[in-house]
Design a protein around this motif. Structure first.
Motif, short mmCIF file in Angstrom:
data_model
loop_
_atom_site.label_atom_id
_atom_site.label_comp_id
_atom_site.label_asym_id
_atom_site.label_seq_id
_atom_site.Cartn_x
_atom_site.Cartn_y
_atom_site.Cartn_z
N GLU A 292 52.00 38.13 37.16
CA GLU A 292 50.56 37.97 37.43
C GLU A 292 49.71 39.25 37.61
N LEU A 293 50.67 40.43 37.76
CA LEU A 293 50.07 41.91 37.69
C LEU A 293 50.01 42.66 36.47
N ALA A 294 50.43 41.96 35.25
CA ALA A 294 50.67 42.52 34.22
C ALA A 294 49.22 42.98 33.61
N PRO A 295 48.08 41.91 33.59
CA PRO A 295 46.91 42.28 33.05
C PRO A 295 46.15 43.40 33.62
N LEU A 296 46.16 43.83 35.27
CA LEU A 296 45.89 44.95 36.03
C LEU A 296 46.63 46.33 35.40
N GLN B 224 52.09 34.81 48.38
CA GLN B 224 52.21 35.92 47.37
C GLN B 224 50.99 35.89 46.48
N LEU B 225 50.41 34.55 46.10
CA LEU B 225 49.27 34.47 45.34
C LEU B 225 47.96 35.32 46.24
N TYR B 226 48.15 35.06 47.43
CA TYR B 226 47.18 35.97 48.34
C TYR B 226 47.44 37.29 47.98
N ILE B 227 48.47 38.01 48.20
CA ILE B 227 48.84 39.24 47.95
C ILE B 227 48.26 39.82 46.57
N ILE B 228 48.56 38.78 45.79
CA ILE B 228 48.08 39.17 44.13
C ILE B 228 46.42 38.96 44.08
N ASP B 229 46.01 38.23 44.93
CA ASP B 229 44.62 38.22 44.74
C ASP B 229 44.03 39.53 45.43
N GLN B 230 44.31 39.90 46.49
CA GLN B 230 43.81 40.96 47.13
C GLN B 230 43.96 42.05 46.28
N GLU C 270 47.98 46.63 32.31
CA GLU C 270 47.39 46.86 31.05
C GLU C 270 46.15 47.52 31.05
N LYS C 271 45.39 47.28 31.96
CA LYS C 271 44.11 47.98 32.17
C LYS C 271 44.15 49.53 32.62
N GLY C 272 45.43 49.90 33.00
CA GLY C 272 45.73 51.08 33.43
C GLY C 272 45.57 51.47 35.10
N HIS C 273 45.43 50.40 35.90
CA HIS C 273 45.35 50.65 37.21
C HIS C 273 46.66 51.08 37.87
N PHE C 274 47.77 50.70 37.27
CA PHE C 274 48.96 50.90 37.78
C PHE C 274 50.12 50.79 36.66
#
Ligand SMILES: *Cc1c(COP(=O)(O)O)cnc(C)c1O
Length: 375
Positions: free
Chosen positions: A267-271, A363-369, A273-277
């Motif tokens: 779920e965090l892979a796209p962020l 967990q989805l809440y954490i990812i959403d935040q 890829e954008k270079g956020h972390f």
């Protein structure tokens, strides 16, 4: 929603086994439950010798005693680790020589070790950070070339592998933790594994306060007494009984944690890829035991911002390990080398909640935040 960083998991059988331990009328160490735990680990993973301890810190202190560390001996280890890794050797008078981490993950960079070896070097302590194996083949080659002892701080590394070999079985000896923040927990607890046959006999003696009591109970000697140095490293049966309840659920615990780990990663892979972390890097020689899920932010400020935003949303994300070479205790003892990668992980690594009972909704809440933080 309030989501803690960690919640120690109870499998349900802990009180039952504690009750049984009380009924057995033997609550001091090295009783039935201690033996059950030893056989479990020996059978499950093929460790030559296992000894439960009251903590991983204690197991590390045993490794320093077994390695016969003397005043002025040098011990190489990563700076990015928990204080106990170093303290165990400092207590014996060792000089700690800190090594830097890899650029892409916190484990010590094995390519830097050889230049740190001197005629006083006695041991290399590797830390399998997040349960991810260090690159052991080159480390073992160096150790055999220079006659060094290899110790694994496997505190976080239960049920994890290096090229198919179980961690804790590769160095001369290893230390595990069952602290309540680890995959398997007994509140406080630990284990020493001994793989080098030369150290097996002495490990039992150190464990039992410098006596040959263990051999006495096996009927190998007709009385026991003071034969070496040692301490009270063995846990009571209450700790072992509690731990045994956890061992019975090992597979289930690991599967659940891996499931949570992979959901974060996907779920965090796209962020990322954008270079956020950056997401955790697991080298091809290492397995993943889902001990930890962390992000590496581009700067300390950005980490603080994300931690603050998550905290406002009720999510407790944390960071840890400030480079030991810069610690108040060690700062003036360090030889002045810069350990830049270790400092980057100290400043930029952020750990997300991961525990057995973390629900999909949480967990989805954490990812959403996290996603909102980057909108
Ligand atoms: C948790 C941990 C320790 C200490 O374990 P205790 O059981 O609390 O003594 C040591 N080293 C590392 C890398 C750890 O993560």
């Amino acid at each position: 929603m309030q989501i803690p960083f960690n919640r120690p998991y109870l499998t349900g059988k802990e009180l039952h086994y504690l009750y049984q331990a009380v009924q057995n009328g033997h609550l001091s160490g090295n009783g039935i439950f201690t033996k059950h735990c030893h056989s479990f680990f020996q059978q499950q993973y093929g460790y030559k010798k296992c000894l439960l301890t009251t903590s991983c810190t204690d197991a590390l202190e045993m490794t320093a005693l077994l390695a016969d560390i003397q005043l002025g001996d040098e011990v190489i280890m990563p700076s990015f680790t928990f204080v106990s890794t170093a303290n165990a050797f400092v207590l014996r008078g060792a000089k700690i020589v800190f090594a830097d981490s890899h650029p892409d993950q916190p484990n010590l960079d094995e390519r830097l070790i050889e230049s740190l070896i001197t005629s006083r070097t006695k041991a290399i302590v590797v830390v399998h950070y997040a349960g991810v194996a260090c690159n052991m083949t080159p480390i073992l080659q160096l150790a055999s070339r220079y006659g060094l002892i290899v110790i694994e701080d496997a505190a976080q590394a239960i049920d994890s592998y290096y090229e198919g070999r179980i961690l804790g079985s590769i160095g001369d000896m290893a230390a595990f933790s069952f602290h309540e923040t680890k995959n398997l927990q007994a509140g406080e607890g630990g284990m020493l594994t001994v793989n080098n046959a030369d150290f097996v006999h002495r490990s039992e003696i150190l464990w039992e306060k410098g006596t040959n009591r263990t051999a006495f109970f096996r009927g190998e000697v007709d009385k026991y007494g003071w034969v070496d140095i040692g301490s009270s490293f063995l846990p009571s049966e209450m700790v072992s009984a509690f731990l045994f309840a956890q061992l019975e659920h090992l597979q289930e615990i690991q599967q659940k944690r891996l499931h949570i780990w992979h959901r974060y990663a996907n779920e965090l892979a796209p962020l990322a890829e954008k270079g956020h972390f950056q997401l955790p890097v697991i080298p091809s020689y290492a397995s993943n035991n889902a001990h930890m899920f962390y992000l590496v932010l581009p700067s300390e400020i950005m980490r603080t911002v994300l931690i603050t935003k998550l905290k406002e949303a009720g999510v407790n994300a944390v960071f840890h390990y400030q480079s030991l070479h810069k610690s108040p205790y060690f700062n003036d003892k360090h030889d002045g080398r810069q350990l830049l990668n270790s400092d980057i992980f100290s400043d930029c690594l952020l750990r997300l909640p991961i525990f057995f009972e973390l629900t999909e909704i949480q967990q989805l809440y954490i990812i959403d935040q996290i996603s909102r933080a980057y909108k």
